[in-house]
Motif scaffolding. Structure first.
Motif, PDB file in Angstrom:
ATOM      1  N   ARG A  11       0.826  -1.209   0.000  1.00  0.00           N
ATOM      2  CA  ARG A  11       0.000   0.000   0.000  1.00  0.00           C
ATOM      3  C   ARG A  11       0.859   1.258   0.000  1.00  0.00           C
ATOM      4  O   ARG A  11       0.565   2.228  -0.697  1.00  0.00           O
ATOM      5  N   LYS A  14       2.240   1.798  -3.440  1.00  0.00           N
ATOM      6  CA  LYS A  14       1.230   2.366  -4.333  1.00  0.00           C
ATOM      7  C   LYS A  14       1.055   3.859  -4.064  1.00  0.00           C
ATOM      8  O   LYS A  14       0.913   4.664  -4.993  1.00  0.00           O
ATOM      9  N   ASP A  17       3.953   5.660  -5.549  1.00  0.00           N
ATOM     10  CA  ASP A  17       3.824   5.696  -7.002  1.00  0.00           C
ATOM     11  C   ASP A  17       2.854   6.791  -7.425  1.00  0.00           C
ATOM     12  O   ASP A  17       3.138   7.563  -8.347  1.00  0.00           O
TER      13      ASP A  17
END
Length: 100
Positions: A11, A14, A17
């Motif tokens: 998580r 992500k 990102d």
């Protein structure tokens, strides 16, 4: 416990990102125009041809409960406080960046 740590790492990766792409993962300025039940009620009786000719724009928000990705298109089940709808998403219509 290790599974939880791995999930948190995924998580956070992500999140990093999204932030790296300049996207605020916790943006709070999104406004909806409809809920899922309203969209469903407006088009439940329409067949394929009628649905393809609809040009009404809806802005809904909810949680993605399921996604079936076929490379150039995807079916997404979106759930909000009123229920679920299935959304068809085509890479050709959205563009590469928005589709991803």
């Amino acid at each position: 416990m290790e599974e939880l740590n791995e999930l948190l790492k995924q998580r956070r990766a992500k999140l990093d990102d999204l932030r790296g792409q300049g996207i605020n993962p916790y943006a709070n300025d999104f406004s909806t125009t409809h809920v899922a039940a309203e969209v469903h009620a407006a088009h439940a009786e329409h067949g394929k041809e009628a649905l393809e000719s609809v040009d009404t724009e809806y802005v809904v928000a909810g949680r993605i409960m399921a996604m079936r990705d076929f490379g150039k298109a995807a079916f997404v089940q979106l759930q909000d406080r009123s229920g679920r709808i299935q959304v068809y998403v085509a890479k050709q219509q959205l563009g590469e960046e928005d589709f991803s």
